[in-house]
Motif scaffolding. Sequence first.
Motif, PDB file in Angstrom:
ATOM      1  N   ARG A 163       2.861  -1.201  -3.228  1.00 45.39           N
ATOM      2  CA  ARG A 163       3.689  -2.101  -4.033  1.00 45.39           C
ATOM      3  C   ARG A 163       3.361  -2.039  -5.520  1.00 45.39           C
ATOM      4  O   ARG A 163       4.149  -2.462  -6.352  1.00 45.39           O
ATOM      5  CB  ARG A 163       3.602  -3.521  -3.502  1.00 45.39           C
ATOM      6  CG  ARG A 163       2.234  -4.099  -3.508  1.00 45.39           C
ATOM      7  CD  ARG A 163       2.207  -5.462  -2.886  1.00 45.39           C
ATOM      8  NE  ARG A 163       0.838  -5.827  -2.575  1.00 45.39           N
ATOM      9  CZ  ARG A 163       0.486  -6.770  -1.763  1.00 45.39           C
ATOM     10  NH1 ARG A 163       1.408  -7.458  -1.158  1.00 45.39           N
ATOM     11  NH2 ARG A 163      -0.767  -7.041  -1.542  1.00 45.39           N
ATOM     12  N   TRP A 164       2.174  -1.523  -5.877  1.00 44.97           N
ATOM     13  CA  TRP A 164       1.804  -1.387  -7.279  1.00 44.97           C
ATOM     14  C   TRP A 164       2.138  -0.006  -7.824  1.00 44.97           C
ATOM     15  O   TRP A 164       2.059   0.217  -9.020  1.00 44.97           O
ATOM     16  CB  TRP A 164       0.307  -1.664  -7.464  1.00 44.97           C
ATOM     17  CG  TRP A 164      -0.046  -3.050  -7.043  1.00 44.97           C
ATOM     18  CD1 TRP A 164       0.179  -4.212  -7.737  1.00 44.97           C
ATOM     19  CD2 TRP A 164      -0.651  -3.428  -5.818  1.00 44.97           C
ATOM     20  NE1 TRP A 164      -0.254  -5.281  -7.002  1.00 44.97           N
ATOM     21  CE2 TRP A 164      -0.772  -4.829  -5.805  1.00 44.97           C
ATOM     22  CE3 TRP A 164      -1.109  -2.725  -4.710  1.00 44.97           C
ATOM     23  CZ2 TRP A 164      -1.325  -5.533  -4.761  1.00 44.97           C
ATOM     24  CZ3 TRP A 164      -1.653  -3.432  -3.657  1.00 44.97           C
ATOM     25  CH2 TRP A 164      -1.767  -4.809  -3.686  1.00 44.97           C
ATOM     26  N   ASN A 165       2.474   0.918  -6.960  1.00 49.68           N
ATOM     27  CA  ASN A 165       2.785   2.292  -7.363  1.00 49.68           C
ATOM     28  C   ASN A 165       4.174   2.641  -6.830  1.00 49.68           C
ATOM     29  O   ASN A 165       4.313   3.337  -5.834  1.00 49.68           O
ATOM     30  CB  ASN A 165       1.718   3.252  -6.813  1.00 49.68           C
ATOM     31  CG  ASN A 165       2.008   4.704  -7.148  1.00 49.68           C
ATOM     32  OD1 ASN A 165       3.004   5.027  -7.791  1.00 49.68           O
ATOM     33  ND2 ASN A 165       1.138   5.587  -6.698  1.00 49.68           N
ATOM     34  N   LYS A 166       5.195   2.140  -7.485  1.00 53.39           N
ATOM     35  CA  LYS A 166       6.580   2.320  -7.036  1.00 53.39           C
ATOM     36  C   LYS A 166       6.992   3.796  -7.066  1.00 53.39           C
ATOM     37  O   LYS A 166       7.702   4.262  -6.182  1.00 53.39           O
ATOM     38  CB  LYS A 166       7.548   1.499  -7.885  1.00 53.39           C
ATOM     39  CG  LYS A 166       7.221   0.030  -7.985  1.00 53.39           C
ATOM     40  CD  LYS A 166       7.497  -0.706  -6.712  1.00 53.39           C
ATOM     41  CE  LYS A 166       7.481  -2.202  -6.907  1.00 53.39           C
ATOM     42  NZ  LYS A 166       6.296  -2.885  -6.528  1.00 53.39           N
ATOM     43  N   TYR A 167       6.542   4.512  -8.082  1.00 46.48           N
ATOM     44  CA  TYR A 167       6.882   5.937  -8.159  1.00 46.48           C
ATOM     45  C   TYR A 167       6.307   6.681  -6.950  1.00 46.48           C
ATOM     46  O   TYR A 167       6.956   7.543  -6.374  1.00 46.48           O
ATOM     47  CB  TYR A 167       6.369   6.536  -9.478  1.00 46.48           C
ATOM     48  CG  TYR A 167       6.680   8.004  -9.621  1.00 46.48           C
ATOM     49  CD1 TYR A 167       7.997   8.446  -9.767  1.00 46.48           C
ATOM     50  CD2 TYR A 167       5.663   8.948  -9.605  1.00 46.48           C
ATOM     51  CE1 TYR A 167       8.279   9.797  -9.888  1.00 46.48           C
ATOM     52  CE2 TYR A 167       5.940  10.304  -9.727  1.00 46.48           C
ATOM     53  CZ  TYR A 167       7.240  10.715  -9.869  1.00 46.48           C
ATOM     54  OH  TYR A 167       7.530  12.047  -9.981  1.00 46.48           O
ATOM     55  N   GLY A 168       5.095   6.328  -6.571  1.00 49.37           N
ATOM     56  CA  GLY A 168       4.486   6.914  -5.379  1.00 49.37           C
ATOM     57  C   GLY A 168       5.292   6.620  -4.125  1.00 49.37           C
ATOM     58  O   GLY A 168       5.419   7.466  -3.238  1.00 49.37           O
ATOM     59  N   LEU A 169       5.856   5.409  -4.041  1.00 52.09           N
ATOM     60  CA  LEU A 169       6.686   5.048  -2.889  1.00 52.09           C
ATOM     61  C   LEU A 169       7.931   5.922  -2.797  1.00 52.09           C
ATOM     62  O   LEU A 169       8.332   6.331  -1.710  1.00 52.09           O
ATOM     63  CB  LEU A 169       7.097   3.574  -2.948  1.00 52.09           C
ATOM     64  CG  LEU A 169       6.013   2.548  -2.663  1.00 52.09           C
ATOM     65  CD1 LEU A 169       6.544   1.137  -2.886  1.00 52.09           C
ATOM     66  CD2 LEU A 169       5.475   2.707  -1.250  1.00 52.09           C
ATOM     67  N   VAL A 170       8.526   6.215  -3.943  1.00 55.33           N
ATOM     68  CA  VAL A 170       9.719   7.068  -3.964  1.00 55.33           C
ATOM     69  C   VAL A 170       9.363   8.482  -3.493  1.00 55.33           C
ATOM     70  O   VAL A 170      10.056   9.066  -2.650  1.00 55.33           O
ATOM     71  CB  VAL A 170      10.369   7.084  -5.367  1.00 55.33           C
ATOM     72  CG1 VAL A 170      11.474   8.130  -5.447  1.00 55.33           C
ATOM     73  CG2 VAL A 170      10.906   5.703  -5.726  1.00 55.33           C
ATOM     74  N   LYS A 171       8.265   9.022  -4.037  1.00 53.92           N
ATOM     75  CA  LYS A 171       7.820  10.357  -3.610  1.00 53.92           C
ATOM     76  C   LYS A 171       7.479  10.358  -2.124  1.00 53.92           C
ATOM     77  O   LYS A 171       7.810  11.309  -1.407  1.00 53.92           O
ATOM     78  CB  LYS A 171       6.613  10.803  -4.437  1.00 53.92           C
ATOM     79  CG  LYS A 171       6.955  11.120  -5.868  1.00 53.92           C
ATOM     80  CD  LYS A 171       5.835  11.576  -6.765  1.00 53.92           C
ATOM     81  CE  LYS A 171       4.482  11.775  -6.208  1.00 53.92           C
ATOM     82  NZ  LYS A 171       3.476  12.189  -7.179  1.00 53.92           N
ATOM     83  N   LEU A 185       5.487   2.029   7.029  1.00 56.44           N
ATOM     84  CA  LEU A 185       6.695   1.210   6.955  1.00 56.44           C
ATOM     85  C   LEU A 185       7.888   2.051   6.511  1.00 56.44           C
ATOM     86  O   LEU A 185       8.983   1.935   7.081  1.00 56.44           O
ATOM     87  CB  LEU A 185       6.463   0.043   6.002  1.00 56.44           C
ATOM     88  CG  LEU A 185       7.497  -1.069   6.001  1.00 56.44           C
ATOM     89  CD1 LEU A 185       7.690  -1.657   7.393  1.00 56.44           C
ATOM     90  CD2 LEU A 185       7.097  -2.159   5.023  1.00 56.44           C
ATOM     91  N   ILE A 186       7.667   2.928   5.553  1.00 54.58           N
ATOM     92  CA  ILE A 186       8.733   3.831   5.117  1.00 54.58           C
ATOM     93  C   ILE A 186       9.171   4.715   6.278  1.00 54.58           C
ATOM     94  O   ILE A 186      10.372   4.934   6.493  1.00 54.58           O
ATOM     95  CB  ILE A 186       8.269   4.677   3.909  1.00 54.58           C
ATOM     96  CG1 ILE A 186       8.130   3.787   2.673  1.00 54.58           C
ATOM     97  CG2 ILE A 186       9.237   5.830   3.650  1.00 54.58           C
ATOM     98  CD1 ILE A 186       7.445   4.458   1.500  1.00 54.58           C
TER      99      ILE A 186
END
Length: 147
Positions: free
Chosen positions: A54-62, A88-89
Motif C-alpha cells: 500500500r506504500w509502494n503503488k508503483y510496485g503494485l502496478v508492476k 491478493l492481486i
Amino acid sequence: MKVLAVSSIGGHWIQLLRLMPAFEDVTVEFMSTKQSFSTMVDGKKFYSIPDGNRWNKYGLVKCFFAILKVVETSKPDIIITTGAAPGLIALFIGKLFSIKTIWVDSIANCEQISMSGKIATKVADVVYTQWGHLEDNKVKFFGNVLG
C-alpha cells in the motif's frame, strides 16, 4: 490439476511452504517476490515477481502485470495464497479468468483477519483463518499450518 501458490516474503512464504503436503497429488507452481526462494522449491516451476504494497503503488502496478502474464501463460486451475498484496492481486486476476481461489490468512493475525484477508473475503472462493475464534460465515477454520 495445476495449483499456483503465491506469497510475498517472510512469514507468508514460510506458511505457504508448510502447505506443500496438500500439493502432493497435483502440479504446483510457486510465485514470490524473491528470486532466491526458487531454491526452496527445487524441481518446481518458480516465478519471481516485483513486490508492492500500500506504500509502494508503483510496485503494485508492476506486480499486477507480472502476475497477469504468469496466469495467462500458466493457466492454473487453482490459485492459493498466504498473502500479502501479491497474493491478493493474484486472487483478483484469478477471478478474471474464472480460476478457483483460496486465501489462507497469516497465523500472525490472531486477533482479527488481516486487512488483505478482509478484502479476500469479497474475492476468494474460500478464505481460511488459522484461529478458530475468527471463523464466521465468510471465513473458515481448518487448523493452522504452523502448528
